[in-house]
Design a protein around this motif. Structure first.
Motif: not given
Ligand SMILES: NC(=O)c1ccc[n+]([C@@H]2O[C@H](COP(=O)([O-])OP(=O)(O)OC[C@H]3O[C@@H](n4cnc5c(N)ncnc54)[C@H](OP(=O)(O)O)[C@@H]3O)[C@@H](O)[C@H]2O)c1
Length: 423
Positions: A190-194, A292-296, A374-375
């Motif tokens: 999973p893609m990291r929030e970086i 940075i965040v992943h909004l899912v 994504v994480s």
């Protein structure tokens, strides 16, 4: 069209990030006391699915004292309030919210001097704003990076305005980015929030490349004292009443499926997020310091839950993606008229669907339709509403389809055959 070398595209992205992110002035506070980040919020882009929800929620937020909502000028003879009211009505949001004395509706453009505002209005905002949400963007997948130059320069202007704030801390800066920046990832984790350092991960279309550039600029601005959050948004679904843009790929899939006689199968999960929940999370992120965040959606559902409702309402069987793509391609070959393509809008997006349904992305390492995994740890940390939100329900799925049917975009199941015979 001649293929442009990947290295050239990567260099263009790096050079844009350097040009717009270099030599940012450090923030120098003039006030000592700490202000709430919710005091005065400037939001850019409040029409569209997400922007309308953001504005509506800011207007009823107990800690927000003032909302400056900046949108582009449109030559349609409507006042900004009437235009926003029509947008709210279309999306099932009460237009009476716009009567709030907290709201200042503005017309301008971030790429113009003083955001296209009168100088005194600009000064007032620059000196009082405590949070900025940059949401409006050119959502056009055909434009090259160069076309986003005014938007990138405009974002630089906004960042400079934020860094020049007299407050103890510059305004919190929230940016609507996209998980599309992971277009070319080849890792299965999973893609990291970086930050994504390598532009080659993103190269594909100017839209995504411009979002990558802004993320780099915001990372550079952190050195100058800016607290920002690049919110990498996944797939947003409809508003409360099911309104979901008919120009997008999923409604185009359903409409085209009615014409080619089948829907594409996918047994994997989707983490699509309703606009209302996405807006709530973005507003909560104002208070956090996550960069940075992943909004899912954090409670994904199987794509087959969506297919089951779609199949019932749209009235066509489900086939493999290979078969669906084959039928779409042969429809495109035979039906070249503009009218025929209007009936199957997925034809216009064929390269995009070939990517979504690529054979090498058919395993469980991807979400449905080859979306990257994504994480969301930092998202959950910064936005409490994302810790355990209710999953998308069958009722919501029905509402999207009903919305497209009542707009005449999709045929009702019972009408499909008579509709087809007229093609
Ligand atoms: N929907 C998704 O699934 C998704 C996924 C990832 C990221 N995002 C991001 O989320 C944000 C909102 O998306 P949305 O789905 O709500 O999009 P949308 O419904 O297409 O709305 C786009 C917004 O941007 C404004 N806009 C359009 N062209 C512009 C331009 N050239 N310059 C400045 N503003 C412009 C629009 O205002 P006008 O009325 O003036 O046109 C509107 O407020 C965008 O930044 C988008 O990139 C969305």
């Amino acid at each position: 069209m001649p293929q442009i070398d990947e290295e050239v595209l990567a260099e263009r992205m790096l050079s844009a990030a350097r040009r717009h992110g270099a030599q940012l002035p450090r923030h120098i506070p003039k006030e000592l006391h700490q202000r709430s980040r919710f005091e005065n919020v400037l939001i850019i882009g409040t029409r569209g699915g997400l922007g309308s929800e953001l504005l509506a929620q800011l207007l009823v937020h107990p800690s927000v004292l003032k909302v400056y909502a900046l949108n582009r000028v449109h030559q349609d003879g409507k006042t900004p309030k009437r235009r926003q009211g029509d947008e709210f009505r279309f999306r099932g949001i009460k237009p009476s919210l716009l009567e709030s004395s907290n709201l200042v509706l503005l017309e301008g453009d971030i790429s113009e001097t003083h955001l296209g505002l009168q100088e005194d209005q600009f000064r007032e905002i620059a000196e009082t704003v405590t949070a900025i949400i940059l949401n409006g963007w050119r959502v056009n997948f055909a434009s090259p990076l160069h076309d986003f130059e005014p938007a990138m320069a405009g974002t630089r202007q906004l960042i400079e305005m934020a860094l020049a704030s007299p407050h103890r801390n510059p305004p919190r800066f929230i940016f609507s980015s996209t998980i599309g920046i992971f277009q070319n990832v080849d890792t299965r984790n999973p893609m990291r929030e970086i930050p994504v350092e390598d532009p080659r991960v993103t190269i594909s279309m100017g839209y995504r490349e411009s979002k990558w550039v802004i993320e780099q600029m915001l990372t550079a601005a952190a050195e100058a004292g800016l607290s920002s959050c690049s919110v990498r948004i996944g797939q947003i679904t409809g508003n409360v009443n099911g309104a979901w843009g008919m120009q997008e790929w999923f409604p185009a899939t359903l409409k085209s499926s009615q014409v080619i006689g089948c829907l594409p199968m996918d047994y994997r999960a989707v983490n699509w997020i309703p606009a209302q929940l996405a807006a709530r999370a973005m507003i909560e992120l104002i208070e956090s310091d996550e960069p940075i965040v992943h909004l899912v959606h954090t409670q994904s559902i199987p794509f087959t839950d969506i297919l089951r409702v779609a199949q019932r309402m749209v009235g066509v069987p489900v086939v493999s993606q290979v078969e669906w793509l084959r039928r779409l391609e042969s429809y495109a070959e035979i039906n070249t008229s503009r009218e025929a393509r209007r009936h199957a809008p997925a034809v216009r997006m064929l390269p995009f669907f070939r990517q979504l349904m690529a054979l090498e992305k058919q395993d469980d390492e991807y979400e449905a339709m080859a979306m990257p995994r994504v994480s969301t740890e930092r998202l959950k940390n910064g936005a409490p509403c994302m810790v355990s939100p209710p999953p998308v329900s069958e009722e919501e799925i029905r509402r999207w389809i009903q919305h497209w049917q009542s707009a005449g975009f999709l045929a009702h199941q019972s009408d499909r055959l008579s509709h087809l015979s007229k093609l």
